[in-house]
Enzyme design. Structure first.
Site, PDB file in Angstrom:
ATOM      1  N   ARG A 105       0.810  -1.229   0.000  1.00 33.89           N
ATOM      2  CA  ARG A 105       0.000   0.000   0.000  1.00 33.89           C
ATOM      3  C   ARG A 105       0.844   1.281   0.000  1.00 33.89           C
ATOM      4  NH1 ARG A 105      -2.328  -3.261  -1.337  1.00 33.89           N
ATOM      5  NH2 ARG A 105      -4.340  -4.106  -0.758  1.00 33.89           N
ATOM      6  N   SER A 134     -11.592   0.078   2.148  1.00 32.87           N
ATOM      7  CA  SER A 134     -11.063  -0.252   3.483  1.00 32.87           C
ATOM      8  C   SER A 134     -10.507   1.006   4.128  1.00 32.87           C
ATOM      9  CB  SER A 134      -9.939  -1.284   3.372  1.00 32.87           C
ATOM     10  OG  SER A 134     -10.450  -2.469   2.834  1.00 32.87           O
ATOM     11  N   GLU A 151      -6.153   4.150   5.725  1.00 33.55           N
ATOM     12  CA  GLU A 151      -5.659   3.933   4.361  1.00 33.55           C
ATOM     13  C   GLU A 151      -5.965   5.124   3.432  1.00 33.55           C
ATOM     14  OE1 GLU A 151      -6.202  -0.052   2.403  1.00 33.55           O
ATOM     15  OE2 GLU A 151      -6.939   1.192   0.768  1.00 33.55           O
TER      16      GLU A 151
END
Ligand SMILES: Cc1cc2nc3c(=O)[nH]c(=O)nc-3n(C[C@H](O)[C@H](O)[C@H](O)COP(=O)(O)OP(=O)(O)OC[C@H]3O[C@@H](n4cnc5c(N)ncnc54)[C@H](O)[C@@H]3O)c2cc1C
Length: 363
Positions: free
Chosen positions: A171, A256, A357
């Site tokens: 990520r 998410s 995130e």
């Protein structure tokens, strides 16, 4: 000659999937590469902060909006220049940063190319994918990106960053860490495998085919096709509210909201012991360097926040504990309050600080 149209006070909420936040002081759509210099210059000469907007699917925009220029990337085009692979087994796709990611994935399947099929159904733009090294169901874009073409705001020119220069990890990339805000991504080049087999690494996918397609696979003894894997991924995503379906309130999210924490062996042992003392077993997966990745959704659900949890106009999706949703008229402040509440709850219950995130814009 001026190519760009600059608008003023443009509401940003409708341009994001979470649909919260205020307006952009200035707003422009970048449809062609040759407009990028002018956009950068507009911001520079007025000393305005510049924010690059893709599909708006990973953002929380502040209620006060963005005080500078928001540049929405709308560069289109999917080109397949002649393959440079001598055997012709791979295909290079050069894709405009403004192309819808899932439209591109669909196109690769039509062309029988493997490498991004498990990333079907992820919202947002092609230009957004390198930023957080988008991943799902056992694949991530780092595996297929060959290079990224971008405007470098520091050098004020277009550059081509080969994959190693992008610093891809879980990520993350240079685009959301060390060089955050430096590049305007214009095109992304992906190298895919023609006629390659689909990736079936992920347990959810294996389970899907075992349950839904067992007979066919058993009879013909053929593995699922790329198209079947794409459909399976989209179906699984739909069941979790992770596919944007018009009219589904659980989709008013940024996907998410928390990253899966990556723990050292020692940290994980401590956590597992804490779970065991409560008669629980925590789901985890191996990560790089002998670390363990822990399911953030599990931590959230075992800290008193179940699916469907409501906190005023904000809430948690009915289908996925990790997706914070706008229940209708939420403000960014409602989302942030719920984020804080969850982080505090998980910290108290498990001693772990969850990291968000999405990108926070204008805070
Ligand atoms: C329902 C749902 C499911 C999701 N599922 C997943 C998933 O499975 N896996 C996953 O990894 N993510 C997932 N996401 C998150 C999101 O879709 C991805 O991160 C996506 O790649 C973001 O792209 P975007 O174009 O929408 O970027 P935006 O949200 O517009 O921007 C995100 C960041 O990227 C930057 N950026 C965007 N475009 C450019 C560009 N051209 N140049 C420079 N910077 C740029 C922005 O400045 C910002 O910092 C999901 C989101 C939703 C709403």
């Amino acid at each position: 000659m001026s190519l760009l149209t600059i608008q003023e006070n443009v509401p940003l909420a409708p341009l994001t999937t979470l649909q919260v936040g205020g307006a952009a002081r200035y707003f422009a759509e970048l449809k062609r590469e040759d407009e990028v210099q002018e956009a950068a210059q507009f911001a520079k000469t007025r000393d305005l902060p510049l924010f690059v907007l893709g599909g708006g699917s990973n953002l929380v925009v502040a209620d006060s909006g963005w005080p500078g220029l928001v540049l929405k990337i709308a560069i289109g085009g999917i080109a397949t220049p002649a393959t440079s692979d001598a055997t012709g087994n791979t295909v290079l796709f050069s894709v405009g940063a403004g192309v819808n990611w899932d439209d591109f994935v669909a196109q690769t399947i039509v062309q029988n190319c493997a490498g991004v099929e498990c990333l079907s159904g992820i919202p947002g733009s092609v230009g957004g994918t390198p930023v957080q090294n988008v991943g799902a169901y056992g694949q991530e874009v780092a595996a297929t990106i060959e290079s990224v073409r971008a405007f470098d705001l520091k050098q004020e020119r277009i550059v081509v960053l080969p994959k190693p220069a992008c610093g891809f990890r879980y990520r993350t990339s240079i685009f959301n860490t060390t060089e955050r805000g430096r590049y305007i991504i214009l095109r992304v080049n992906y190298r895919l495998k023609r006629g390659g087999a689909p990736s079936l690494k992920y347990a959810d996918l294996q389970k899907y085919f075992a349950e839904n397609d067992g007979e066919r696979v058993a009879e013909k003894k053929t593995p699922p096709s790329l198209a079947e894997v794409r459909e399976a991924v989209r179906e699984i995503r739909r069941s979790k509210g992770m596919l944007l379906v018009p009219g589904d309130d659980d989709c008013r999210s940024a996907g998410s909201f928390f990253k899966n924490p990556v723990l050292t062996e020692e940290q994980f042992k401590e956590l597992a012991e804490r779970a065991e003392s409560k008669g629980l077993e925590i789901p985890s997966y191996p990560a790089l360097n002998a670390q363990r990745k822990v399911a953030a959704a599990w931590l959230v659900e075992h800290s008193g926040f179940s699916k469907g949890y409501a906190a005023g106009a904000a809430g948690i999706s009915h289908k996925h504990a990790l997706a914070l949703i706008n229940r209708g008229a939420a403000k960014a402040s409602d989302i942030v309050r719920l984020k804080d509440e969850i982080q505090q709850g998980v910290q108290e219950a498990w001693g772990i600080q969850l990291e968000p995130e999405p990108v926070f814009v204008g805070f």
